[in-house]
Scaffold this motif. Structure first.
Motif, PDB file in Angstrom:
ATOM      1  N   TYR A   1       0.854  -1.187   0.000  1.00  0.00           N
ATOM      2  CA  TYR A   1       0.000   0.000   0.000  1.00  0.00           C
ATOM      3  C   TYR A   1       0.891   1.238   0.000  1.00  0.00           C
ATOM      4  O   TYR A   1       1.660   1.452   0.926  1.00  0.00           O
ATOM      5  N   ILE A   2       0.764   2.049  -1.078  1.00  0.00           N
ATOM      6  CA  ILE A   2       1.540   3.281  -1.170  1.00  0.00           C
ATOM      7  C   ILE A   2       0.615   4.473  -1.392  1.00  0.00           C
ATOM      8  O   ILE A   2      -0.513   4.317  -1.853  1.00  0.00           O
ATOM      9  N   ILE A   3       1.118   5.654  -1.043  1.00  0.00           N
ATOM     10  CA  ILE A   3       0.416   6.908  -1.314  1.00  0.00           C
ATOM     11  C   ILE A   3       1.170   7.651  -2.397  1.00  0.00           C
ATOM     12  O   ILE A   3       2.371   7.926  -2.273  1.00  0.00           O
ATOM     13  N   THR A   4       0.480   7.974  -3.495  1.00  0.00           N
ATOM     14  CA  THR A   4       1.049   8.734  -4.601  1.00  0.00           C
ATOM     15  C   THR A   4       0.309  10.064  -4.706  1.00  0.00           C
ATOM     16  O   THR A   4      -0.653  10.327  -3.987  1.00  0.00           O
ATOM     17  N   ASP A   5       0.746  10.905  -5.646  1.00  0.00           N
ATOM     18  CA  ASP A   5       0.048  12.176  -5.875  1.00  0.00           C
ATOM     19  C   ASP A   5      -1.394  11.955  -6.318  1.00  0.00           C
ATOM     20  O   ASP A   5      -2.255  12.815  -6.096  1.00  0.00           O
ATOM     21  N   ALA A   6      -1.673  10.804  -6.941  1.00  0.00           N
ATOM     22  CA  ALA A   6      -3.027  10.506  -7.413  1.00  0.00           C
ATOM     23  C   ALA A   6      -3.905   9.888  -6.332  1.00  0.00           C
ATOM     24  O   ALA A   6      -5.119   9.790  -6.495  1.00  0.00           O
ATOM     25  N   GLY A   7      -3.305   9.473  -5.221  1.00  0.00           N
ATOM     26  CA  GLY A   7      -4.045   8.804  -4.155  1.00  0.00           C
ATOM     27  C   GLY A   7      -3.380   7.500  -3.781  1.00  0.00           C
ATOM     28  O   GLY A   7      -2.221   7.240  -4.129  1.00  0.00           O
ATOM     29  N   ALA A   8      -4.119   6.645  -3.091  1.00  0.00           N
ATOM     30  CA  ALA A   8      -3.572   5.359  -2.665  1.00  0.00           C
ATOM     31  C   ALA A   8      -3.528   4.379  -3.833  1.00  0.00           C
ATOM     32  O   ALA A   8      -4.430   4.349  -4.676  1.00  0.00           O
ATOM     33  N   VAL A   9      -2.472   3.591  -3.880  1.00  0.00           N
ATOM     34  CA  VAL A   9      -2.317   2.528  -4.877  1.00  0.00           C
ATOM     35  C   VAL A   9      -1.980   1.243  -4.139  1.00  0.00           C
ATOM     36  O   VAL A   9      -1.113   1.225  -3.254  1.00  0.00           O
ATOM     37  N   LEU A  10      -2.670   0.164  -4.486  1.00  0.00           N
ATOM     38  CA  LEU A  10      -2.406  -1.144  -3.910  1.00  0.00           C
ATOM     39  C   LEU A  10      -1.814  -2.054  -4.976  1.00  0.00           C
ATOM     40  O   LEU A  10      -2.427  -2.268  -6.025  1.00  0.00           O
ATOM     41  N   PHE A  11      -0.615  -2.574  -4.724  1.00  0.00           N
ATOM     42  CA  PHE A  11       0.001  -3.576  -5.588  1.00  0.00           C
ATOM     43  C   PHE A  11      -0.319  -4.944  -5.005  1.00  0.00           C
ATOM     44  O   PHE A  11       0.096  -5.263  -3.888  1.00  0.00           O
TER      45      PHE A  11
END
Length: 249
Positions: A101-111
């Motif tokens: 679970y990461i936070i990017t400029d676009a929001g949260a992304v789950l790999f």
């Protein structure tokens, strides 16, 4: 949501089971009486009283009893598994998923993907190349909201040892696979649902929990962009996902 209580006690003898046995395996047995349930964790094939841990799950909280006679055999993983987070989540429009679970400029992304596919590697690449923040390297909670879905934290992690308390709008779920070249594809329908569902954590023996988890995972893949990213562990994977998400914004 209202506060939920966790209590831990060390005792010479575990509480006696109440209700009917709803599930049994060599290492876990669960009993139910009305809305309450009791779970025994450990070597329970001969008797639940040989278990290391007994947990009483109620509507107000979970009450964990550790056996003092087998306390040395109790691991941190056993205690964390006793918390019953998977049941509590589905009762509150959420489901646990194996994912970085990461936070990017676009929001949260789950790999998400089976172990060893490269979830932590992709999270690390985003952290190094785009300044993303890793919230949890192993698991996350997907919560359905009125406006879509959120990524929520868990109070523990796995081998990554990365565990932060951050909730953010969920921008994308990325299903990973290894490939000699990077290719990304947006998924929909069954193609989006099935690989996400395969990584969700819930009590599969519990019909109600399974139905709730199914509903939550289905809604999540309908509301959130799901991608299949076949990739190499380098900047090309970051750029491909970044472009795909940018086109959706």
């Amino acid at each position: 949501a209202s506060a939920y209580e966790y209590s831990f006690t060390i005792a010479p003898r575990l509480p006696e089971p109440e209700g009917e046995c709803a599930y049994s395996s060599p290492s876990l047995r669960e009993y139910r009486s009305g809305t309450e349930r009791m779970r025994y964790i450990g070597t329970v094939a001969d008797s639940v009283m040989n278990a290391h841990i007994c947990v009483r799950y109620t509507e107000k909280g979970n009450y964990v009893t550790l056996s003092s006679s087998s306390y040395s055999a109790v691991t941190a993983k056993s205690v964390l598994n006793s918390l019953g987070m998977e049941h509590l989540c589905v009762q509150n429009s959420s489901v646990i998923i194996h994912a970085s679970y990461i936070i990017t400029d676009a929001g949260a992304v789950l790999f998400t993907a089976p172990s060893g596919t490269g979830k932590s590697t992709q999270a690390q690449l985003w952290q190094e190349l785009r300044g993303a923040r890793t919230v949890n390297g192993d698991r996350a909670i997907i919560k359905i909201t009125e406006n879509g879905a959120e990524a929520c934290p868990l109070p523990f992690s796995g081998s990554s040892q990365i565990c932060e308390n951050v909730t953010a709008p969920l921008a994308a779920i990325v299903v990973l696979s290894q490939s000699p070249q990077t290719v990304i594809q947006r998924l929909s329908g069954r193609q989006a649902f099935l690989p996400v569902w395969a990584q969700c954590c819930f009590n599969a023996w519990d019909k109600n929990d399974t139905e709730l988890a199914l509903k939550i995972a289905s809604e999540a893949t309908e509301r959130v962009s799901v991608y299949h990213l076949a990739c190499t562990p380098d900047i090309s994977a970051v750029e491909a996902l970044e472009k795909a998400m940018g086109e959706r914004i």
